[in-house]
Design an enzyme around this catalytic site. Structure first.
Site, PDB file in Angstrom:
ATOM      1  N   GLY A 155     -22.495   0.645  -3.162  1.00 37.10           N
ATOM      2  CA  GLY A 155     -23.810   0.411  -2.580  1.00 37.10           C
ATOM      3  C   GLY A 155     -24.938   0.416  -3.593  1.00 37.10           C
TER       4      GLY A 155
ATOM      5  N   GLY B 230     -24.711   3.433   3.073  1.00 44.30           N
ATOM      6  CA  GLY B 230     -23.821   3.941   2.037  1.00 44.30           C
ATOM      7  C   GLY B 230     -24.219   3.416   0.668  1.00 44.30           C
ATOM      8  CB  VAL B 231     -26.808   3.899  -1.634  1.00 41.29           C
ATOM      9  CG1 VAL B 231     -27.467   2.759  -0.897  1.00 41.29           C
ATOM     10  CG2 VAL B 231     -27.363   5.251  -1.169  1.00 41.29           C
TER      11      VAL B 231
ATOM     12  CE  LYS C 221      -4.564   0.780   0.335  1.00 44.66           C
ATOM     13  NZ  LYS C 221      -5.650  -0.035  -0.211  1.00 44.66           N
TER      14      LYS C 221
END
Length: 366
Positions: free
Chosen positions: A195, A190-191, A90
């Protein structure tokens, strides 16, 4: 003035703690562009380290290094459980991307990644996007998450949602003896990118969906698209207390499962796309003690990393979808291992990932 205490804590983690053991940590600086970055390679036992680039205004350099170490370690486990021939890595770029992100900075970052000669393959993460990876790729061929116009696969949210859906199906199979979500009530916190695709899978399978999001426009867009079968609640606190909720899907920020939320959670299953859902060690046991089945986040949300890894071999969506579909079997195997060993699923997933990495290291040593 140097934060000596912070640096000491980071070195303690790196060299002496169970959360350490990283193979390589690279500190990068380009004063001309303002770049300050950390690249952490946790493991290359399974292959070149793969993980995204996070661009974030950390409070200190020590905090940035600590985050890179934690995220890189997590990628080793995610990639192992996804069946990828990649280790974990990372990178973090320190600063507010809205203030300091420039083409010159991204190109400088690309040169640092390229200097590792393929030991680390980068991609998008918080604060970086497909367009940014297109710039980085001009200096570094070990870059994924690029646009289709530049040889990449583009947005990975479609396969991430598909993988989470497979994890839900496996959870339903384990909990209720049937993989279908038909007639189940699923709450999604959370969309956004992932989502909204998850809502589509669930509605097609016949689930009732309850949503919430801090962005009112995101909620309105979903309700407009699905005039029936989808309802909204004010916030996550209301969502986790929804009567008759079968599955809770955290798809926004990490730490959603904590000392406040777990005791009041009405769902019997937790399976979502958010990273680092467990706020601290011990939460997985609290869930198990309440009889709540937890599908480990880094297992079910691996569809995205499966996609970017495939870019290195010439992206093929159908091939990636077939790999992401295996998240169903992997999740079931984790539940079986958890039952066999008498441990929570999160611990079982860690054991399986560690076993795969250990076997790879042993094979290299022979």
């Amino acid at each position: 003035m140097t934060d000596v205490t912070g640096a000491s804590d980071v070195l303690q983690t790196l060299f002496r703690s169970e959360q350490g053991g990283h193979e390589q940590v690279v500190l990068c600086q380009d004063r001309a562009s303002g770049l300050k970055a950390v690249i952490a390679i946790h493991s290359t036992a399974l292959g070149p380290a793969l993980g995204g680039t996070r661009f974030y205004p950390y409070a200190s350099e020590a905090e940035a290094v600590a985050d890179a170490l934690n995220l890189a370690r997590g990628m080793s486990y995610k990639n192992a459980m996804a069946g990828l021939d990649h280790g974990g890595g990372k990178a973090v770029i320190i600063g507010n991307p809205e203030q300091i992100k420039t083409e010159e900075l991204l190109l400088a970052y690309g040169r640092f990644v390229a200097s590792l000669g393929g030991r680390y393959v980068t991609a998008c993460d918080v604060g970086t996007y497909v367009a940014d990876m297109d710039v980085v790729a001009r200096e570094c061929r070990w870059t994924t998450g690029r646009s289709p116009e530049n040889g990449g696969a583009g947005d990975s949210s479609v396969l991430t949602a598909f993988g989470v859906f497979q994890g839900m199906r496996a959870s339903a199979q384990h909990m209720w003896g049937d993989p279908t979500l038909r007639g189940r009530k699923v709450g999604i916190a959370g969309v956004g990118k992932v989502g909204r695709h998850l809502v589509e899978h669930l509605r097609k399978d016949g689930a009732e969906v309850v949503i919430t999001d801090v962005r009112e426009e995101s909620v309105r867009a979903i309700l407009d698209q699905y005039p029936t079968g989808v309802t909204a609640v004010a916030d996550t606190d209301a969502l986790i207390r929804t009567e008759g909720l079968d599955i809770y899907a955290p798809c926004a920020l990490g730490g959603a499962l904590n000392d406040d939320s777990v005791p009041v959670l009405t769902a019997k299953v937790v399976c979502g796309a958010a990273n680092n859902q467990l706020a601290h060690p011990g939460i997985e046991k609290d869930l198990a003690d309440r009889g709540i089945l937890y599908a480990p986040d880094y297992v079910v949300n691996a569809g995205g990393v499966i996609q970017v890894a495939d870019e290195l071999h010439g992206f093929d969506f159908d091939r990636c979808r077939a790999k992401a579909a295996k998240i169903f079997d992997t999740t079931l195997a984790i539940f079986a291992r958890a039952k066999e060993d008498g441990i929570p699923p999160a611990a079982a997933a860690d054991r399986i990932a560690e076993q795969r990495m250990a076997e790879a290291r042993a094979a290299k040593a022979r």
